[in-house]
Enzyme design. Structure first.
Site, PDB file in Angstrom:
ATOM      1  N   ASP A 163       0.763  -1.242   0.000  1.00  0.00           N
ATOM      2  CA  ASP A 163       0.000   0.000   0.000  1.00  0.00           C
ATOM      3  C   ASP A 163       0.803   1.307   0.000  1.00  0.00           C
ATOM      4  O   ASP A 163       0.570   2.174  -0.815  1.00  0.00           O
ATOM      5  CB  ASP A 163      -0.951   0.026   1.204  1.00  0.00           C
ATOM      6  CG  ASP A 163      -1.886  -1.173   1.231  1.00  0.00           C
ATOM      7  OD1 ASP A 163      -1.635  -2.147   0.498  1.00  0.00           O
ATOM      8  OD2 ASP A 163      -2.866  -1.139   1.988  1.00  0.00           O
ATOM      9  N   GLU A 392       1.422  -8.965  11.695  1.00  0.00           N
ATOM     10  CA  GLU A 392       1.205  -8.646  10.273  1.00  0.00           C
ATOM     11  C   GLU A 392       2.561  -8.439   9.578  1.00  0.00           C
ATOM     12  O   GLU A 392       2.784  -8.904   8.469  1.00  0.00           O
ATOM     13  CB  GLU A 392       0.346  -7.377  10.178  1.00  0.00           C
ATOM     14  CG  GLU A 392      -0.101  -7.017   8.789  1.00  0.00           C
ATOM     15  CD  GLU A 392      -1.024  -5.795   8.779  1.00  0.00           C
ATOM     16  OE1 GLU A 392      -1.211  -5.175   9.835  1.00  0.00           O
ATOM     17  OE2 GLU A 392      -1.552  -5.469   7.687  1.00  0.00           O
TER      18      GLU A 392
HETATM   19  C1  GLC Z   1      -2.957  -4.312   3.853  1.00  0.00           C
HETATM   20  C2  GLC Z   1      -1.843  -4.869   2.998  1.00  0.00           C
HETATM   21  C3  GLC Z   1      -2.413  -5.715   1.893  1.00  0.00           C
HETATM   22  C4  GLC Z   1      -3.299  -6.797   2.496  1.00  0.00           C
HETATM   23  C5  GLC Z   1      -4.357  -6.216   3.445  1.00  0.00           C
HETATM   24  C6  GLC Z   1      -5.082  -7.289   4.239  1.00  0.00           C
HETATM   25  O1  GLC Z   1      -3.776  -3.455   3.122  1.00  0.00           O
HETATM   26  O2  GLC Z   1      -1.035  -3.851   2.483  1.00  0.00           O
HETATM   27  O3  GLC Z   1      -1.394  -6.283   1.127  1.00  0.00           O
HETATM   28  O4  GLC Z   1      -3.920  -7.544   1.505  1.00  0.00           O
HETATM   29  O5  GLC Z   1      -3.735  -5.371   4.369  1.00  0.00           O
HETATM   30  O6  GLC Z   1      -4.192  -8.081   4.958  1.00  0.00           O
END
Ligand code: GLC
Length: 425
Positions: A163, A392
């Site tokens: 992102d 995460e």
């Molecule tokens: C964030 C990450 C993305 C992922 C999402 C859900 O937006 O950058 O890659 O898919 O979280 O985990």
């Protein structure tokens, strides 16, 4: 230790299981995310193959008529997340976002199929899924590469899955931040704001959503209308690898047309990837299609390119590149070069280590004969989890756990790595 970690990982997967799909983690991400699901299915497949198939079937059931597979499916209303369905306004029976995410499902289907215990079940699902995944791949080349260059562009940073990467900073300057109206972010109530994108970035994310919505989410218009069009080597590598895996599996199942077309798309992509190589950085780099120039940013996108069948010499050079990065951190592979001024070890995609990316890089390097580096990356991945849990993402220097906790795809990768490779724990 290994058995305990696998047990713990299975617990994470079942806690985040909502029956026919999993949420990435409770609270921060309360819906189904596209590439999270495909990668999480790999973890489920080690102890519940039917459940693994269901995960991907659910994702593909929400494919749009034009072939696009959305990045979020809002199965159940939950106001703990922004932007929700009312902001996207995609008018779907089950609301979805209007953009996509890295197409790793083709790779996942082939891998789960090839090592399945229940061969009949695997073949049934593969036959069901391959035509849909193939349509998605065709959608990419039709709608995100209208000039037929062999490389697709992202129209929103969220499509990359990375992102707030440094890769998007310059191109993002062209996206206005005025006139989006006021909104309340929800992510910063679930996670430390210092680990998340900035408010200024959020305004631009929303500006793009509003722009695409004003065009009725018509994918024949969005590419040319978007001020943000960036070609990401990591994203293209995932698409190429999935096309290749679909080609191989479809060929074996007698789906000849899908096999031929997929092989052609993969080959064209691999040839075109060469234009993204940077001798200066010693890795691949993004290309800003709207501005017409390469993006001088040493991010993990250019290393994730190893996931595609790139030339062996390029894979060897990427190993050298990772060796260099290793001198500046304790855990591979940082999402941005720790010696670059923009590096931020805690902030999302601007430095931290992500296990899913490690897994794909290691897989590609292994196939290219770079097993030593692949083993090292997997060993670092496991060490991070041992030290800091199923977060995460993690700081590549201190191992500090960041973002959300109890994370589905992190857990899936731990099961996958332990079940398929020799890693000490
Ligand atoms: C964030 C990450 C993305 C992922 C999402 C859900 O937006 O950058 O890659 O898919 O979280 O985990």
């Amino acid at each position: 230790m290994k058995d305990e970690l696998i047990q713990h990982a299975r617990q994470v997967l079942s806690d985040n299981d909502r029956g026919t799909y999993t949420v990435p983690t409770h609270g921060l991400y309360p819906f189904q995310w596209n590439w999270d699901s495909a990668l999480s299915a790999l973890g489920f497949a080690h102890f519940d193959e039917p459940r693994a198939w269901t995960e991907i079937e659910t994702l593909m059931a929400h494919q749009w008529d034009d072939g696009m597979v959305p990045h979020i499916i809002f199965h159940q209303l939950d106001d703990g997340y922004f932007p929700g369905p009312e902001v996207w306004g995609t008018n779907r029976p089950v609301p979805t976002s209007g953009i996509t995410q890295p197409p790793v499902a083709g790779f996942a289907v082939r891998r789960i199929h090839d090592r399945a215990f229940d061969k009949a079940l695997a073949e049934r699902h593969a036959r069901e899924l391959l035509p849909k995944i193939h349509e998605w791949h065709q959608w990419f080349y039709r709608c995100r590469d209208p000039q037929g260059t062999g490389l697709v562009a992202l129209l929103h940073p969220w499509e990359s899955g990375r992102d707030n990467s440094v890769d998007w900073d310059e191109a993002f300057e062209r996206v206005p931040s005025e006139g989006v109206g006021s909104f309340t972010r929800r992510d910063t109530t679930h996670a430390n704001p210092a680990h998340r994108p900035t408010n200024e970035q959020y305004k631009r994310y929303i500006w793009l959503v509003q722009k695409f919505r004003s065009l009725g989410w018509d994918n024949t218009l969005l590419h040319d209308a978007s001020p943000f069009q960036v070609v990401d080597p990591g994203f293209n590598a995932i698409l190429i690898r999935s096309c290749k895996d679909v080609a191989d599996l479809a060929g074996r199942l007698g789906l000849t047309e899908i096999a031929t077309q997929s092989r052609a798309m993969a080959e064209k992509g691999i040839t075109a990837m060469e234009s993204l190589w940077s001798d200066t950085l010693g890795q691949y780099q993004c290309y800003d299609r709207a501005a017409g120039n390469p993006v001088d940013s040493a991010s993990i996108g250019g290393i994730l390119a190893a996931f595609a069948p790139i030339p062996k010499a390029r894979a060897a050079a990427l190993t050298d590149r990772i060796e260099t990065l290793a001198k500046a951190c304790n855990y591979l592979v940082p999402s941005h070069d720790p010696t670059a001024p923009e590096f931020d070890g805690l902030r999302y995609w601007r430095g931290p280590v992500w296990l899913i990316v490690n897994y794909m890089i290691a897989d590609g390097l292994e196939r290219a004969g770079q097993s030593h580096m692949a083993d090292r990356i997997r060993a670092d991945s496991v060490q991070l989890i041992e030290r800091s849990g199923f977060a995460e993402y993690h700081d590549p220097i201190t191992a500090e756990p960041c973002g959300g906790a109890h994370f589905t795809w992190t857990a899936a990768m731990v099961i996958e790595i332990f079940s398929t490779c020799e890693v000490a724990a």
